[in-house]
Design a protein around this motif. Sequence first.
Motif, mmCIF file in Angstrom:
data_model
loop_
_atom_site.group_PDB
_atom_site.id
_atom_site.type_symbol
_atom_site.label_atom_id
_atom_site.label_comp_id
_atom_site.label_asym_id
_atom_site.label_seq_id
_atom_site.Cartn_x
_atom_site.Cartn_y
_atom_site.Cartn_z
ATOM 1 N N ILE A 61 -53.668 38.405 64.621
ATOM 2 C CA ILE A 61 -54.343 37.842 63.448
ATOM 3 C C ILE A 61 -54.675 38.976 62.485
ATOM 4 O O ILE A 61 -55.192 40.021 62.901
ATOM 5 N N ASP A 74 -53.899 36.030 57.414
ATOM 6 C CA ASP A 74 -54.201 34.749 58.050
ATOM 7 C C ASP A 74 -55.605 34.260 57.714
ATOM 8 O O ASP A 74 -55.846 33.056 57.660
ATOM 9 N N LEU A 75 -56.527 35.200 57.497
ATOM 10 C CA LEU A 75 -57.924 34.862 57.232
ATOM 11 C C LEU A 75 -58.450 35.640 56.036
ATOM 12 O O LEU A 75 -58.103 36.812 55.852
ATOM 13 N N TYR A 126 -56.802 30.615 55.888
ATOM 14 C CA TYR A 126 -58.102 30.022 56.213
ATOM 15 C C TYR A 126 -59.240 30.956 55.803
ATOM 16 O O TYR A 126 -59.062 32.175 55.720
ATOM 17 N N GLU A 155 -63.023 32.386 56.605
ATOM 18 C CA GLU A 155 -63.862 32.596 57.790
ATOM 19 C C GLU A 155 -65.330 32.756 57.403
ATOM 20 O O GLU A 155 -65.688 33.551 56.534
ATOM 21 N N ASN A 173 -59.719 24.098 55.477
ATOM 22 C CA ASN A 173 -59.320 25.453 55.912
ATOM 23 C C ASN A 173 -60.508 26.375 56.169
ATOM 24 O O ASN A 173 -60.537 27.519 55.709
ATOM 25 N N ASN A 178 -58.549 24.192 63.418
ATOM 26 C CA ASN A 178 -58.331 25.200 62.374
ATOM 27 C C ASN A 178 -58.100 26.581 62.979
ATOM 28 O O ASN A 178 -57.325 27.382 62.452
ATOM 29 N N CYS A 179 -58.765 26.862 64.091
ATOM 30 C CA CYS A 179 -58.557 28.139 64.780
ATOM 31 C C CYS A 179 -57.135 28.211 65.341
ATOM 32 O O CYS A 179 -56.475 29.251 65.256
ATOM 33 N N THR A 204 -54.742 28.878 62.566
ATOM 34 C CA THR A 204 -54.764 30.287 62.183
ATOM 35 C C THR A 204 -53.893 31.115 63.114
ATOM 36 O O THR A 204 -53.148 32.001 62.678
ATOM 37 N N HIS A 238 -50.332 30.445 62.248
ATOM 38 C CA HIS A 238 -49.991 31.135 60.997
ATOM 39 C C HIS A 238 -49.693 32.606 61.276
ATOM 40 O O HIS A 238 -48.767 33.193 60.688
#
Length: 243
Positions: A77, A98-99, A126, A128, A159, A199-200, A203, A206
């Motif tokens: 990630i 990714d975040l 997404y 965070e 997201n 959603n996790c 991620t 992704h």
Amino acid sequence: FSVGYSAVALNHVIDFKEKKQEIIKPVSPSELFPSLPIVQGTSKRIKVLTRLTLVVSDPSHCNLLRSTSVNIRLYDIIAVFPKTEKLFHIACTTLDVDLVCINVTEKLPFYFRRPPVNMAIDRGIYFELLYTPAIKDSTMRRYTISNAISLMQICKGKNIVISSAAERPLELRGPYDVANLGLLFGLSESEAKAAVSTNCRATMLHGETRKSACGVVYTVKKPRKVEEEETTLPACKKAKTQA
């Protein structure tokens, strides 16, 4: 693992304000844990992911993410923590991450705008939110809720990922407790549950897509409706069920 999570991410943070910061290879979970613990209530072992978080305060810091660094690709990630509105816009629209981390420990120096947020959502990125600061200090709790609500007004609860950034076991909370905190952040009940579950997983997928440069496909079994089941039944069984 004892509070109900099936996966965790070990976070390596790089703040470019500090000198001599370089991206190193992620530490293998096998080097830290001789044997991974079993997830409570299951027979499966917990999944340990590697995560890289870059704290960027200048546009030049983003060049590292645009490069083809071998070590960057080794992380499961990739997250970016933008400190200014310009960097937030860049993170949402151009960076391959990714975040996007949202500051929850102080008042935001800018307002969220719809175009970059919508573009990030379209790109599968997404946002965070951390909950640990909210349970540590009343001032940071106020900033966390305020900044989260500001984001929800723009993204409409889409997201969102809620994570801990915990450094000690006492700072961890179970997924149901975290989902309840999501209600304070302006999420609906379904959105709050998704923020700690589906959603996790999205991620993570992704991140796998980013690493493979191709794509990841996963299938979900669609439940059959009662009407469909009735139409597929043989005539003799239909007569019995109707009788």
